[in-house]
Write an enzyme that holds these catalytic residues in place. Structure first.
Site, PDB file in Angstrom:
ATOM      1  N   PHE A  35       0.810  -1.218   0.000  1.00 55.78           N
ATOM      2  CA  PHE A  35       0.000   0.000   0.000  1.00 55.78           C
ATOM      3  C   PHE A  35       0.842   1.266   0.000  1.00 55.78           C
ATOM      4  CE2 PHE A  35      -4.615  -0.499   1.623  1.00 55.78           C
ATOM      5  CZ  PHE A  35      -4.937  -1.058   0.403  1.00 55.78           C
ATOM      6  N   ILE A 103      -5.014 -10.021   1.815  1.00 49.08           N
ATOM      7  CA  ILE A 103      -6.292 -10.537   1.293  1.00 49.08           C
ATOM      8  C   ILE A 103      -6.017 -11.425   0.077  1.00 49.08           C
ATOM      9  CG2 ILE A 103      -7.657  -8.626   2.202  1.00 49.08           C
ATOM     10  CD1 ILE A 103      -6.902  -8.420  -1.415  1.00 49.08           C
ATOM     11  N   HIS A 121      -8.297  -8.916   7.552  1.00 48.81           N
ATOM     12  CA  HIS A 121      -8.929  -7.998   6.596  1.00 48.81           C
ATOM     13  C   HIS A 121      -9.666  -8.734   5.491  1.00 48.81           C
ATOM     14  CE1 HIS A 121      -5.849  -4.770   8.018  1.00 48.81           C
ATOM     15  NE2 HIS A 121      -6.837  -4.940   8.866  1.00 48.81           N
ATOM     16  N   CYS A 157     -31.118 -12.195  -2.105  1.00 48.99           N
ATOM     17  CA  CYS A 157     -31.819 -11.246  -1.224  1.00 48.99           C
ATOM     18  C   CYS A 157     -31.695  -9.798  -1.703  1.00 48.99           C
ATOM     19  CB  CYS A 157     -31.283 -11.367   0.203  1.00 48.99           C
ATOM     20  SG  CYS A 157     -29.669 -10.609   0.413  1.00 48.99           S
TER      21      CYS A 157
HETATM   22  P1  NAD Z   1       1.895  -1.492   4.066  1.00 51.53           P
HETATM   23  O1  NAD Z   1       1.946  -1.234   2.594  1.00 51.53           O
HETATM   24  O2  NAD Z   1       1.452  -0.406   4.966  1.00 51.53           O
HETATM   25  O3  NAD Z   1       3.330  -1.970   4.571  1.00 51.53           O
HETATM   26  C1  NAD Z   1       4.089  -2.903   3.880  1.00 51.53           C
HETATM   27  C2  NAD Z   1       5.509  -2.769   4.391  1.00 51.53           C
HETATM   28  O4  NAD Z   1       6.262  -3.822   3.824  1.00 51.53           O
HETATM   29  C3  NAD Z   1       6.165  -1.448   3.998  1.00 51.53           C
HETATM   30  O5  NAD Z   1       6.685  -0.828   5.150  1.00 51.53           O
HETATM   31  C4  NAD Z   1       7.287  -1.874   3.026  1.00 51.53           C
HETATM   32  O6  NAD Z   1       8.455  -1.105   3.192  1.00 51.53           O
HETATM   33  C5  NAD Z   1       7.531  -3.299   3.446  1.00 51.53           C
HETATM   34  N1  NAD Z   1       8.003  -4.182   2.371  1.00 51.53           N
HETATM   35  C6  NAD Z   1       7.487  -4.306   1.127  1.00 51.53           C
HETATM   36  N2  NAD Z   1       8.119  -5.293   0.463  1.00 51.53           N
HETATM   37  C7  NAD Z   1       9.079  -5.766   1.308  1.00 51.53           C
HETATM   38  C8  NAD Z   1      10.068  -6.768   1.189  1.00 51.53           C
HETATM   39  N3  NAD Z   1      10.206  -7.491   0.076  1.00 51.53           N
HETATM   40  N4  NAD Z   1      10.872  -7.000   2.249  1.00 51.53           N
HETATM   41  C9  NAD Z   1      10.740  -6.267   3.391  1.00 51.53           C
HETATM   42  N5  NAD Z   1       9.830  -5.307   3.549  1.00 51.53           N
HETATM   43  C10 NAD Z   1       8.999  -5.060   2.524  1.00 51.53           C
HETATM   44  O7  NAD Z   1       1.011  -2.801   4.251  1.00 51.53           O
HETATM   45  P2  NAD Z   1       0.347  -3.380   5.560  1.00 51.53           P
HETATM   46  O8  NAD Z   1       1.147  -3.048   6.764  1.00 51.53           O
HETATM   47  O9  NAD Z   1       0.026  -4.785   5.228  1.00 51.53           O
HETATM   48  O10 NAD Z   1      -1.019  -2.566   5.736  1.00 51.53           O
HETATM   49  C11 NAD Z   1      -1.780  -2.081   4.688  1.00 51.53           C
HETATM   50  C12 NAD Z   1      -3.074  -2.789   4.345  1.00 51.53           C
HETATM   51  O11 NAD Z   1      -2.936  -3.165   3.010  1.00 51.53           O
HETATM   52  C13 NAD Z   1      -3.387  -4.061   5.031  1.00 51.53           C
HETATM   53  O12 NAD Z   1      -4.595  -3.860   5.632  1.00 51.53           O
HETATM   54  C14 NAD Z   1      -3.609  -5.098   3.934  1.00 51.53           C
HETATM   55  O13 NAD Z   1      -4.911  -5.634   4.093  1.00 51.53           O
HETATM   56  C15 NAD Z   1      -3.641  -4.343   2.675  1.00 51.53           C
HETATM   57  N6  NAD Z   1      -2.926  -4.867   1.487  1.00 51.53           N
HETATM   58  C16 NAD Z   1      -2.841  -6.192   1.243  1.00 51.53           C
HETATM   59  C17 NAD Z   1      -2.143  -6.653   0.150  1.00 51.53           C
HETATM   60  C18 NAD Z   1      -2.080  -8.138  -0.097  1.00 51.53           C
HETATM   61  O14 NAD Z   1      -3.027  -8.839   0.251  1.00 51.53           O
HETATM   62  N7  NAD Z   1      -0.989  -8.636  -0.665  1.00 51.53           N
HETATM   63  C19 NAD Z   1      -1.507  -5.757  -0.705  1.00 51.53           C
HETATM   64  C20 NAD Z   1      -1.620  -4.377  -0.435  1.00 51.53           C
HETATM   65  C21 NAD Z   1      -2.333  -3.944   0.676  1.00 51.53           C
END
Ligand code: NAD
Length: 256
Positions: A35, A103, A121, A157
């Site tokens: 995100f 998700i 979520h 529904c």
């Molecule tokens: P976020 O985007 O806030 O945080 C993700 C974190 O992961 C970031 O700080 C980033 O720097 C780090 N990151 C990304 N790739 C990485 C890697 N390869 N190695 C180490 N660190 C890495 O996401 P969040 O904390 O999960 O919260 C955001 C919301 O987004 C959640 O509620 C989630 O439901 C939703 N979301 C889900 C998905 C999915 O299902 N894959 C994708 C996007 C967002």
């Protein structure tokens, strides 16, 4: 980094019961953007609040259009190195539960059984009627919209159909929250992986684990708001860190 990986391997070896908590960062290696990173979803779109989704057909159509943009990447993704190590830790009897904010259904696809996964979520691989709970496939919703240019309604529904995910402003799923609390209170090691730990109440679980005297490990490529609480913070790429940790623990112990 080598010292950190040794320390993490030792913490895992001495844990009685570990819980893994994951965020979008475990799935970026699978081609699903997170995100908040540059290019991530949030940098392009302001989130649609649940009440706004309910309030207008136009907003629902926009929410579905946005979802279809990410759904193809989600539907085609396969588990990455981090999912595989986490599944290995589960099958080795080290991890009791995987609490996820994701998700994308990839923990299930990596072989963690349903009863050990807690989806805070929801799940984006299908949709649900908000009134009666009937399940619908995403392809069905897409076909409804393409055919009628209206957002989908339940065939049983006439309720509003939405992806089976939790939007901002939507109530958290009570049963999943209760399962997550129980798993967290049972854990003596809590691993928070690939989450910015900015989304609450999900991010309250690492805090809860710590206040219950579990050791807290945070692995993320950038700092999180809870780093000061953690016993160990590893700043790095998750797949690399977890794969190196699995090597330290011995591939026989962690079959991944
Ligand atoms: P976020 O985007 O806030 O945080 C993700 C974190 O992961 C970031 O700080 C980033 O720097 C780090 N990151 C990304 N790739 C990485 C890697 N390869 N190695 C180490 N660190 C890495 O996401 P969040 O904390 O999960 O919260 C955001 C919301 O987004 C959640 O509620 C989630 O439901 C939703 N979301 C889900 C998905 C999915 O299902 N894959 C994708 C996007 C967002």
């Amino acid at each position: 980094m080598e010292d950190d990986i040794d320390e993490l391997a030792q913490m895992i070896q001495s844990a009685g019961r570990a819980v893994v908590f994951t965020g979008a960062g475990v799935s970026t290696e699978c081609g699903i953007p997170d995100f908040r990173s540059p290019g991530g979803f949030w940098t392009r779109y302001k989130p649609i609040e649940f009440d706004d989704f309910l309030a207008s057909e136009e907003t629902r159509l926009e929410a579905w259009r946005r979802y279809f943009n990410i759904y193809d990447a989600v539907a085609q993704a396969v588990p990455g190195p981090s999912h595989k190590v986490i599944a290995g830790l589960y099958h080795a009897g080290i991890v009791s539960h995987v609490i996820t904010q994701n998700i994308d259904d990839l923990h299930r696809a990596s072989g963690v059984p349903e009863e050990a996964i807690i989806e805070l979520h929801g799940n984006g691989s299908y949709a649900k009627c908000l009134s009666c709970g009937e399940r619908y496939e995403i392809a069905w919703a897409r076909a409804q919209i393409e055919a009628g240019r209206r957002p989908p309604y339940c065939s049983t529904c006439a309720g509003i159909v939405k992806t089976a995910t939790i939007s901002f402003g939507q109530a958290m799923p009570e049963a999943e929250m209760a399962r997550a609390r129980a798993a967290t209170f049972d854990a003596d090691l809590f691993l928070a992986l690939g989450s910015s730990l900015q989304v609450f109440p999900a991010a309250s679980f690492p805090v809860m684990a710590k206040s219950n005297r579990a050791r807290l490990v945070i692995i993320n490529r950038e700092p999180t708001g809870l780093d000061a609480l953690a016993d160990l913070v590893i700043a790095g790429e998750l797949g690399d860190v977890l794969s190196a940790t699995a090597e330290r623990l011995g591939r026989q112990q962690i079959a991944c």
